[in-house]
Write an enzyme that holds these catalytic residues in place. Structure first.
Site, PDB file in Angstrom:
ATOM      1  N   HIS A  25       8.097  91.165 -14.530  1.00 39.63           N
ATOM      2  CA  HIS A  25       8.701  92.004 -13.488  1.00 39.63           C
ATOM      3  C   HIS A  25       9.635  91.212 -12.577  1.00 39.63           C
ATOM      4  CE1 HIS A  25       5.463  90.826 -10.538  1.00 39.63           C
ATOM      5  NE2 HIS A  25       6.441  91.032  -9.680  1.00 39.63           N
ATOM      6  N   ASP A  66       2.869  91.631 -18.225  1.00 40.52           N
ATOM      7  CA  ASP A  66       3.799  91.105 -17.210  1.00 40.52           C
ATOM      8  C   ASP A  66       4.006  89.604 -17.410  1.00 40.52           C
ATOM      9  OD1 ASP A  66       5.432  91.073 -15.037  1.00 40.52           O
ATOM     10  OD2 ASP A  66       3.861  91.443 -13.545  1.00 40.52           O
ATOM     11  N   GLN A  96       3.730  89.382  -1.913  1.00 41.30           N
ATOM     12  CA  GLN A  96       5.092  89.576  -2.399  1.00 41.30           C
ATOM     13  C   GLN A  96       5.909  88.276  -2.326  1.00 41.30           C
ATOM     14  OE1 GLN A  96       4.441  92.277   0.277  1.00 41.30           O
ATOM     15  NE2 GLN A  96       3.357  93.296  -1.382  1.00 41.30           N
ATOM     16  N   GLY A  97       6.522  87.939  -3.437  1.00 41.37           N
ATOM     17  CA  GLY A  97       7.280  86.695  -3.513  1.00 41.37           C
ATOM     18  C   GLY A  97       6.493  85.598  -4.238  1.00 41.37           C
ATOM     19  N   ASP A  98       5.198  85.811  -4.391  1.00 40.51           N
ATOM     20  CA  ASP A  98       4.375  84.859  -5.152  1.00 40.51           C
ATOM     21  C   ASP A  98       4.371  85.206  -6.632  1.00 40.51           C
ATOM     22  OD1 ASP A  98       3.506  83.339  -2.923  1.00 40.51           O
ATOM     23  OD2 ASP A  98       2.020  84.878  -2.448  1.00 40.51           O
ATOM     24  N   SER A  99       4.843  86.388  -6.951  1.00 40.58           N
ATOM     25  CA  SER A  99       4.851  86.860  -8.334  1.00 40.58           C
ATOM     26  C   SER A  99       5.411  85.832  -9.295  1.00 40.58           C
ATOM     27  CB  SER A  99       5.735  88.097  -8.451  1.00 40.58           C
ATOM     28  OG  SER A  99       4.996  89.211  -8.114  1.00 40.58           O
TER      29      SER A  99
HETATM   30  N1  ARG Z   1       4.259  91.978  -7.152  1.00 41.62           N
HETATM   31  C1  ARG Z   1       4.288  90.937  -6.169  1.00 41.62           C
HETATM   32  C2  ARG Z   1       5.596  90.149  -6.275  1.00 41.62           C
HETATM   33  O1  ARG Z   1       6.540  90.658  -6.847  1.00 41.62           O
HETATM   34  C3  ARG Z   1       3.077  90.091  -6.246  1.00 41.62           C
HETATM   35  C4  ARG Z   1       1.986  90.771  -5.592  1.00 41.62           C
HETATM   36  C5  ARG Z   1       0.695  90.102  -5.777  1.00 41.62           C
HETATM   37  N2  ARG Z   1      -0.179  90.917  -5.008  1.00 41.62           N
HETATM   38  C6  ARG Z   1      -1.449  90.664  -4.809  1.00 41.62           C
HETATM   39  N3  ARG Z   1      -2.080  91.448  -4.033  1.00 41.62           N
HETATM   40  N4  ARG Z   1      -2.017  89.640  -5.349  1.00 41.62           N
HETATM   41  O2  ARG Z   1       5.774  89.113  -5.682  1.00 41.62           O
END
Ligand code: ARG
Length: 383
Positions: A179, A236, A328-331
């Site tokens: 993603h 993913d 968000q941003g750790d993905s």
């Molecule tokens: N989808 C998020 C990103 O794009 C990562 C989110 C991880 N969330 C969590 N609750 N662990 O950075």
């Protein structure tokens, strides 16, 4: 339909076609986007070398010339992810102008030949997972990492902030989340920067202290799993090819990968470290400047399915700890465990994928299982 509106519609279609034809002429495609039975592949040629190391470190590759005109037709642009829209990490274009000058870190490319790298052990990192009781600062509920203590973490940037994390798995490959890359055009990829050996990302609105990446690389190929589904966030996983090959050092080295295993719950109960430049809470506008880390615990898939209403499948795993989570941003970043008894070696068992909010009680962070995808990863690690 009246004759007038039919004519207008005709005109709209024609001018749309004309504009695109014209764009195709003045912006020849220097990329290929294709699908194999087990991957969507985006290859980019003619990515120009960066203007200067410092400019590249912070602002990405200069746009290629001629500009590429290619969008990914395999993307489900209209799809609505479930259960929580995975954060859309990309800044608007065009890329920013440097706000100040940036110090040049030494790129050690010239000094260590790639052939010596085979001997570099994977999984170097701290002796133990981050303390659970450290003061709550960030990832969510994490703390500042010791500078360059996680040599395999990389930041993927399209603008100032790190938009996604990733991990070094070989001198030419980065593991990340589908993603993070499935909606990128070839042009986006050509402006992307992989920051290595970085502690301080030098983001806005607090660019001080400055970005301290010790090396940057450009991306020439993106491969993500063709079964990636933005609704379920299944599959993913993605592998990026970077050029030129990464030169390992004390601050830059690969993570270990677990052997292929498609069983669930292989690592249940283990303490796992997460790290990244993602937000300190769900929906926060500002990302931390320095790398954050935290320790979470891997939970059984059955428990995770109770939280997420049965959407978690065997290619995923979940991890949580009170008040601690990736965000968000750790993905795309790694979830690592010390898998071998008596060894401090770090093995990446998960890729940060999604979650309902961040550190929400009773909702774990969801990760793609690296063991499940190990054979797929190996396929796309070969040239
Ligand atoms: N989808 C998020 C990103 O794009 C990562 C989110 C991880 N969330 C969590 N609750 N662990 O950075």
């Amino acid at each position: 339909m009246t004759r007038m509106s039919a004519r207008l519609q005709h005109l709209a279609v024609l001018s749309f076609a004309a504009v695109h034809l014209l764009l195709g002429f003045i912006c020849p495609v220097s990329s290929r986007i294709y699908r194999t039975n087990d991957a969507v592949v985006i290859e980019v040629d003619d990515v120009k070398p960066p203007l200067s190391p410092s400019a590249m470190r912070n602002f990405g590759n200069p746009p290629t010339n001629p500009m590429m005109y290619a969008v990914n037709p395999y993307t489900g642009l209209m799809s609505q992810p479930y259960p929580n829209f995975p954060f859309w990490p990309y800044p608007p274009y065009p890329l920013y102008k440097p706000a100040s000058s940036f110090s040049d870190a030494d790129d050690v490319t010239a000094t260590s030949p790639e052939s010596r790298q085979e001997n570099i052990a994977c999984g170097k990192g701290p002796d133990a997972p981050p303390q659970r009781k450290t003061p709550t600062v960030g990832i969510v509920g994490g703390s500042d990492a010791v500078e360059n203590s996680w040599p395999f973490i990389v930041g993927l940037r399209w603008g100032f902030d790190v938009g996604c994390g990733g991990s070094i798995i070989s001198p030419t490959r980065i593991l990340t989340a589908a993603h993070c890359v499935d909606r990128l055009s070839a042009f986006d990829i050509s402006t992307m920067v992989v920051s290595l050996g970085m502690h301080t990302q030098g983001n806005l609105p607090k660019p001080e202290p400055q970005n301290d990446a010790q090396m940057t690389r450009r991306v020439t190929r993106v491969v993500y799993h063709p079964s990636y589904n933005a609704k379920t966030v299944h599959f993913d996983i993605a592998v990026l090819t970077v050029e030129p090959p990464i030169v390992y050092s004390a601050a830059i080295s690969p993570v270990c990968l677990p052997p292929f295993n498609n069983a669930t719950d292989q690592f249940v109960g283990k303490d796992a470290a997460i790290m990244g430049w993602g937000t300190l809470e769900s929906g926060a506008k500002v990302q931390p400047n320095v790398l954050q880390q935290a320790t979470v615990q891997i939970i059984p898939n059955k428990d995770c399915n109770a939280q997420y209403k049965g959407v978690i499948i065997r290619q995923q795993l979940c991890a949580s700890a009170p008040g601690k989570d990736s965000c968000q941003g750790d993905s795309g970043g790694p979830l690592v465990v010390q898998a071998k008894a008596g060894s401090t070696e770090w093995t990446q068992v998960g890729v940060v994928s999604y979650g309902r909010g961040c550190a929400v009680p009773d909702f774990a962070g969801v990760y793609a299982s690296v063991a499940f995808f190990r054979n797929w990863i190996d396929t796309y690690m070969k040239d």
